[in-house]
Design a protein around this motif. Structure first.
Motif, short mmCIF file in Angstrom:
data_model
loop_
_atom_site.label_atom_id
_atom_site.label_comp_id
_atom_site.label_asym_id
_atom_site.label_seq_id
_atom_site.Cartn_x
_atom_site.Cartn_y
_atom_site.Cartn_z
N GLY A 60 0.83 -1.21 0.00
CA GLY A 60 0.00 0.00 0.00
C GLY A 60 0.86 1.25 0.00
N GLY A 61 0.42 2.27 0.77
CA GLY A 61 1.10 3.56 0.78
C GLY A 61 2.52 3.50 1.33
N LEU A 96 5.28 3.89 -1.59
CA LEU A 96 5.58 5.23 -2.08
C LEU A 96 6.26 6.07 -1.00
N SER A 116 -9.14 5.21 -5.85
CA SER A 116 -7.78 4.67 -5.96
C SER A 116 -7.37 4.02 -4.65
N ARG A 126 -5.91 0.00 -2.59
CA ARG A 126 -5.97 -1.46 -2.60
C ARG A 126 -7.43 -1.89 -2.62
N LYS A 132 -11.37 -0.75 2.46
CA LYS A 132 -11.35 0.46 1.64
C LYS A 132 -12.73 0.83 1.10
N GLY A 160 -5.89 0.57 -8.79
CA GLY A 160 -5.24 0.06 -7.59
C GLY A 160 -4.99 -1.43 -7.60
N GLY A 219 -6.61 -1.20 -13.39
CA GLY A 219 -5.44 -1.96 -12.94
C GLY A 219 -4.61 -1.19 -11.93
N PHE A 220 -3.48 -1.78 -11.57
CA PHE A 220 -2.54 -1.16 -10.62
C PHE A 220 -1.52 -0.37 -11.44
N LEU A 221 -1.62 0.93 -11.40
CA LEU A 221 -0.86 1.78 -12.32
C LEU A 221 0.42 2.31 -11.68
N GLU A 256 -8.48 5.26 8.47
CA GLU A 256 -7.36 5.32 7.52
C GLU A 256 -6.23 6.11 8.19
N ASN A 310 -2.56 8.28 1.27
CA ASN A 310 -1.66 8.94 0.30
C ASN A 310 -2.37 9.29 -1.00
N VAL A 311 -3.38 8.50 -1.35
CA VAL A 311 -4.07 8.79 -2.62
C VAL A 311 -4.73 10.17 -2.57
N GLU A 328 -2.13 12.70 -3.56
CA GLU A 328 -1.81 12.56 -4.99
C GLU A 328 -2.87 13.28 -5.82
N1 UDP Z 1 -1.37 3.24 -6.02
C1 UDP Z 1 -0.59 2.91 -7.13
N2 UDP Z 1 -1.21 2.57 -8.29
C2 UDP Z 1 -2.57 2.55 -8.41
C3 UDP Z 1 -3.35 2.92 -7.27
C4 UDP Z 1 -2.72 3.26 -6.09
O1 UDP Z 1 0.64 2.91 -7.07
O2 UDP Z 1 -3.08 2.22 -9.47
C5 UDP Z 1 -0.67 3.59 -4.75
C6 UDP Z 1 -0.79 5.05 -4.38
O3 UDP Z 1 0.19 5.81 -5.04
C7 UDP Z 1 -0.60 5.03 -2.88
C8 UDP Z 1 -0.98 3.60 -2.47
O4 UDP Z 1 -1.25 2.89 -3.68
O5 UDP Z 1 0.75 5.25 -2.55
C9 UDP Z 1 -2.17 3.55 -1.56
O6 UDP Z 1 -1.78 4.11 -0.33
P1 UDP Z 1 -2.77 4.74 0.73
O7 UDP Z 1 -1.96 5.47 1.73
O8 UDP Z 1 -3.84 5.54 0.06
O9 UDP Z 1 -3.50 3.47 1.40
P2 UDP Z 1 -2.92 2.13 2.08
O10 UDP Z 1 -2.86 1.09 0.99
O11 UDP Z 1 -1.56 2.44 2.65
O12 UDP Z 1 -3.92 1.76 3.12
#
Ligand code: UDP
Length: 358
Positions: free
Chosen positions: A24-25, A28, A194, A196, A201, A221, A245-247, A270, A274-275, A278
């Motif tokens: 997940g986040g 990044l 966006s 997982r 979620k 995602g 998809g997961f981009l 939550e 991070n979304v 973004e």
């Molecule tokens: N994300 C990605 N590609 C996608 C959708 C999401 O790389 O198609 C990444 C997004 O950049 C973010 C992470 O998935 O860094 C989701 O993190 P978030 O903090 O929102 O939630 P977590 O998964 O940590 O609960």
């Protein structure tokens, strides 16, 4: 502030390799933090499960079996370690190499690193990535709070309040590399969702709200829970929704920028989201529940709308009021609060306080 070059060992999440999306986040966050700390001249070594990729940041890949994720287990479940545990192997690497580092920073949301804190000569700091989900982990967090003051870091006030010792945490928020997120002057009609694809979620609420508001929904995602996804496909057969998809971050920001708003529908507290930042960086407002980290990010009436948690009708009503929001304020907020230099300052100050105490 005068700066000394630190030698930092960052210990990744053990739930999957960096780049898989399973973290997940955290994925990044580790990338952004590592790049910013290296830009400032610090030595950064990242230890992560074998197969990890973290752009230009070197990673020590460790073999072994991944840990189960905390959010798929019950609060009272005992801790588990599979045979040949990657988490155990990563921390064995840390034990053997600790003399080469000034500070070890744990990003695993797991009991073992908290428990091991007192066995290390090099100080271990813990960046906690989720709210309270496990009694055993809460206990281990509390022990670190009592025995090693200052060593706990987290993202938001709402997150740390789920633990019994919120005041023991340093709040560090989050950040992204704003240069990687572009503005699209001609967004389309669709909304974005966006993250997982996993029950906590709450994707079903975004699908339902988009259906009521009669707007298309783009879903981006990691497909983490296939059975949950199949259930959603059966429940919303008519939905005007597309799963893209997961981009990569580049493709993610292109799609996000073309959307009118991001809808976040988390069922849990939550930790950050991070979304959300973004989206703001792409000048896309955020419509979300008044719960957890996103409620500390969104400025209602300016960069998004906050609605009562789990209220799909309120989400749909807020979608009708997107045009009252200010797209340029979104980017301004991202620049003011969520830049990498701001993140670097916060983490450096935290590290220096820990080292000063140790
Ligand atoms: N994300 C990605 N590609 C996608 C959708 C999401 O790389 O198609 C990444 C997004 O950049 C973010 C992470 O998935 O860094 C989701 O993190 P978030 O903090 O929102 O939630 P977590 O998964 O940590 O609960």
């Amino acid at each position: 502030m005068s700066r000394s070059r630190l030698r930092l060992l960052l210990m990744s999440t053990p739930v999957g390799p960096l780049g898989s999306g399973l973290g997940g986040g955290v994925e990044l966050r580790l990338l952004n933090l590592s790049q910013e700390l290296r830009r400032r001249g610090h030595g950064v070594t990242v230890v992560a499960p074998a197969g990890s990729v973290l752009a230009d940041v070197p990673v020590v890949g460790i073999p072994g079996q991944p840990q189960p994720t905390a959010h798929t287990r019950d609060r009272s479940d005992p801790m588990v370690l599979p045979p040949n545990s990657v988490l155990g192997n990563m921390w064995d690497y840390g034990r053997q190499h600790q003399g080469q580092f000034d500070l070890i920073v744990n990003f695993a949301y797991d009991w073992l690193p908290f428990y091991l804190t007192s066995f290390f000569k090099t100080p271990v700091a813990h960046f906690v990535t989720m709210g309270s989900l496990s009694d055993a982990l809460d206990d281990a967090v509390q022990q670190v709070a009592d025995r090693f003051p200052g060593r706990l870091g987290a993202s938001t006030r709402a997150q740390v309040e789920t633990f019994g010792c919120g005041d023991a945490f340093t709040l560090l928020s989050s950040a992204i590399n704003l240069d990687r997120y572009q503005f699209c002057p001609t967004p389309g009609e669709a909304l974005a969702w966006s993250g997982r694809i996993s029950p906590e979620k709450g994707l079903e609420d975004a699908l339902a709200a988009a259906e009521i508001a009669q707007v298309p929904l783009k879903i981006l995602g990691k497909l983490e829970d296939e059975a949950y996804w199949q259930h959603l496909c059966q429940r919303f057969p008519q939905a005007e929704a597309s799963y893209l998809g997961f981009l990569s971050t580049h493709d993610l920001q292109t799609v996000l920028g073309q959307c009118r708003a991001l809808v976040m529908t988390h069922r849990w507290v939550e930790a950050f989201g991070n979304v959300a930042i973004e989206a703001l960086a792409c000048r896309v407002p955020v419509i979300t529940y008044d719960r957890g980290g996103p409620a500390e990010i969104v400025q209602p009436g300016s960069t998004g709308w906050l609605v009562p948690p789990d209220d799909v009708a309120a989400l749909a009503a807020a979608i009708q009021r997107i045009d009252d929001l200010d797209r340029s304020a979104c980017r301004r907020q991202a620049e003011a609060e969520y830049s990498l230099p701001a993140l670097g300052d916060r983490f450096e100050a935290w590290f220096n306080r820990i080292l000063h105490r140790s």
